[in-house]
Design an enzyme around this catalytic site. Structure first.
Site, PDB file in Angstrom:
ATOM      1  N   ARG B  70       8.997  17.589  15.576  1.00  0.00           N
ATOM      2  CA  ARG B  70       8.733  16.185  15.888  1.00  0.00           C
ATOM      3  C   ARG B  70      10.001  15.478  16.635  1.00  0.00           C
ATOM      4  O   ARG B  70       9.936  14.632  17.351  1.00  0.00           O
ATOM      5  CB  ARG B  70       8.367  15.585  14.635  1.00  0.00           C
ATOM      6  CG  ARG B  70       7.958  14.220  14.553  1.00  0.00           C
ATOM      7  CD  ARG B  70       6.682  14.107  15.086  1.00  0.00           C
ATOM      8  NE  ARG B  70       6.132  12.667  15.245  1.00  0.00           N
ATOM      9  CZ  ARG B  70       6.339  11.891  16.146  1.00  0.00           C
ATOM     10  NH1 ARG B  70       7.225  12.280  17.291  1.00  0.00           N
ATOM     11  NH2 ARG B  70       5.795  10.609  16.219  1.00  0.00           N
ATOM     12  N   ASP B  71      11.151  15.963  16.301  1.00  0.00           N
ATOM     13  CA  ASP B  71      12.171  15.661  16.776  1.00  0.00           C
ATOM     14  C   ASP B  71      12.271  15.491  18.401  1.00  0.00           C
ATOM     15  O   ASP B  71      13.037  14.733  19.131  1.00  0.00           O
ATOM     16  CB  ASP B  71      13.523  16.589  16.491  1.00  0.00           C
ATOM     17  CG  ASP B  71      15.082  15.806  16.486  1.00  0.00           C
ATOM     18  OD1 ASP B  71      14.889  14.558  16.885  1.00  0.00           O
ATOM     19  OD2 ASP B  71      15.941  16.445  16.643  1.00  0.00           O
ATOM     20  N   LEU B  72      11.397  16.594  18.915  1.00  0.00           N
ATOM     21  CA  LEU B  72      11.438  16.375  20.311  1.00  0.00           C
ATOM     22  C   LEU B  72      11.008  15.287  21.060  1.00  0.00           C
ATOM     23  O   LEU B  72      11.243  14.768  22.227  1.00  0.00           O
ATOM     24  CB  LEU B  72      10.540  17.503  20.901  1.00  0.00           C
ATOM     25  CG  LEU B  72      10.995  18.811  20.667  1.00  0.00           C
ATOM     26  CD1 LEU B  72       9.991  20.021  20.943  1.00  0.00           C
ATOM     27  CD2 LEU B  72      12.285  19.234  21.483  1.00  0.00           C
TER      28      LEU B  72
END
Lengths: 482, 114
Positions: B70-72
């Site tokens: 999700r960090d992307l």
């Protein structure tokens, strides 16, 4: 670090005073506010010289206003931009979005006419049309393509509108009937509400035509210039004979039978025809038109019928007297019928601030018998102003943009300091082209007139707002583009 | 407003606009302000509780509240700050439309060449 205190100065507004109430017409926004005595005093102080906020506050307190009250007045004026930081830039309306949906289509069913009115913009000395080699009557194929174009380009509009025009519109009545049936079917499929209107010289009205207009609630505007001697001065047949006697009984019958839409008269004022009040009362009372509207003829200077300056003043005086009559009727809750006033009041009530003088080339286009798309009916059949063709790819977005860029208020530098620009936006593109050879030129010959008219209507609006605000409710619903 | 009384419709809109600007920040628990002022709810990673994606309690990434992938694109949509991700508002509304589940579909996030 110490911050430099910026003095406040006046924003852009036009003041008027009715019945001891002070009003501000805020020019960049089109908002109309009544201002309190404290607010008015702040404006008077800033008119003398720019003052920093605390200096203005001190000056108001000096004049007997309570501190809280004075602070509040300054803050409210600042927030509404009636007073402002002088470094602020000027506000002009933004460009409309590029894919502005079409709302109104004017179909010039024919470019032929049974009359030869001398001042006609389609055939007269100042014509812009180049009809040579083009069809004289619109065909079903072109009409169908035009209606399809309207429906495809009006996506998202709940209500759309078709106006029939000419030439003399009724010279192609069979096509009018065909379009009404075809377009209603199509609009129903698309879930859009469609209505119709037409402009006619009235000479070809027949019981059959009148019945059709009533049945389909088609709005009618009749071009008439007043009592016989005035009407017949310029609205003549090719043999020079006046048209009044032919149309009068037909128009009276139309007004008597047509109960589904109000019937309007549209008067062209010329050097020969200037008796506004007499014309109005003749058409309103003797004919029974619901509304009568006036416009000065569009013509190059020095034509025989071009209105000279002294006559423009005379016309304005009569406009004023009729407008005051309208005001008194409105305060008494009655509909007067001088549509120049009601049109202006409707715009003032909404507080519109136009980027362009009208919807031409934007929400409205005209289509001629050849299928050429023009910015409006006045440019139909003019090669120089065509914006594409309904049979060949529709609206030419490049040409449309060029036309709209020229006509945008931002390009009319003469207008940038004028308080009447939210409503006027430089005035009619066609008038500008006839006078100056450039559709984007502001109509400078009308400036004093327009400012006088706007101020007059603001005063009338203010007085109605004070004495009978319920009358203004009728303007809540925006009229479709005419 | 006390010193300016709105007469026409545009003036009424100006009045509402000014009133809305006054209640720019307030607590949602206290009713959320006037209807004209909405939507004024807090957005962005600094005020939304978005529990960490670095390591879980065991020092790995398996037990995070949201997947590490999700960090992307977490700065996309949820944050107004101009981060180094395509912007959602104007130019790349569909950037993550093929990424239904971060862990499985993160490879489907579009490549963008501004």
């Amino acid at each position: 670090m110490t911050a430099t205190v910026t003095p406040l100065s006046l924003g852009e507004f036009h003041e008027f005073r009715v019945e001891s109430v002070d009003f501000l017409y805020l020019v960049p926004s089109g908002g109309i506010f009544a201002v309190s005595p404290a607010g008015r005093q702040a404006i008077l102080l800033l008119r003398e010289q720019p003052l920093a906020a605390d200096e203005l506050l001190a000056a108001l307190i000096d004049r007997g206003y309570a501190k809280d009250d004075a602070e509040e007045a300054i803050r409210e004026l600042f927030e509404a931009r009636a007073i402002r930081d002088p470094r602020g830039h000027q506000d002009l309306p933004q460009e409309p979005v590029a894919d502005f949906p079409l709302q109104s289509l004017v179909l010039n069913l024919t470019n032929q006419c049974n009359l030869s009115c001398q001042y006609c913009y389609e055939f007269g000395e100042d014509k812009v049309a180049t009809p040579d080699g083009k069809p004289k009557f619109m065909s079903e194929t072109v009409a169908k393509a035009s209606v399809d174009h309207l429906l495809a380009s009006s996506q998202g509009r709940r209500a759309i509108h078709i106006t029939f025009f000419g030439g003399e519109t009724l010279m192609n009545f069979p096509l009018l009937k065909w379009v009404v049936h075809y377009a209603l079917g199509k609009a129903k499929e698309a879930g859009q509400y469609l209505d119709f209107s037409l402009t006619t010289n009235g000479t070809l009205l027949s019981p059959e035509i009148i019945d059709f207009l009533v049945e389909h609630s088609i709005g009618v505007t009749v071009s008439m210039d007043g009592p016989k001697e005035m009407h017949d001065a310029l609205r003549v047949y090719a043999n020079g004979k006046g048209s009044y006697d032919i149309l009068a009984p037909k128009v009276k019958s139309l007004i008597q039978k047509h109960n589904t839409r109000p019937i309007a008269a549209r008067v062209t004022l010329t050097q020969q025809v200037t008796s506004v009040k007499e014309i109005f009362h003749h058409l309103r009372n003797e004919f029974g038109f619901a509304e009568v509207g006036f416009a000065p003829v569009t013509a190059a200077p020095k034509r025989l019928y071009t209105i000279e300056n002294n006559n423009m003043d005379r016309i304005f005086e009569q406009f004023k007297e009729l407008a005051v009559e309208y005001r008194d009727w409105a305060i008494a809750g009655r509909m007067h019928g001088f549509s120049n006033v009601s049109d202006t009041l409707a715009e003032l009530h909404a507080g519109i601030n136009k980027s362009h003088p009208c919807g031409a080339g934007l929400g409205l286009v005209g289509v001629g018998p050849s299928g050429d798309i023009a910015p409006c009916h006045r440019f139909v059949d003019s090669d120089a102003h065509a914006l594409g063709n309904v049979m060949e790819g529709g609206l030419d977005k490049g040409k449309q943009k060029e036309f709209l860029d020229k006509g945008h208020i931002g390009a009319k530098f003469d207008c940038h300091s004028c308080f009447a620009r939210p409503l006027c936006a430089g005035g009619c593109h066609h008038e500008a082209f006839v006078r100056y050879g450039d559709t984007g030129h502001p109509n400078l010959h009308f400036c004093d007139w327009i400012r006088g008219w706007t101020d007059l209507c603001l005063n009338i609006y203010g007085e109605i707002a004070v004495k009978n605000p319920a009358f203004l409710d009728q303007f809540e619903q925006r009229k479709p583009l005419q | 407003m006390k010193h300016l009384k709105a007469i026409n419709k545009k003036a009424q809109r100006i009045e509402q606009h000014i009133a809305a600007a006054h209640g720019d920040i307030y607590a949602l628990q206290q009713g959320g302000g006037s209807p004209a002022a909405r939507p004024h709810y807090p957005v962005g990673c600094s005020i939304v509780f978005s529990p960490g994606w670095e390591v879980d309690s065991a020092g790995g990434t398996a037990g995070l509240c949201q997947p590490a992938e999700r960090d992307l694109y977490d700065c996309y949509v949820t944050c107004y700050w101009p981060a180094q991700v395509p912007d959602h508002y104007n130019n790349y509304p569909d950037w993550t439309s093929k990424c239904a589940s971060a862990t499985k579909d993160w490879r489907n996030i579009d490549l963008v060449f501004p």
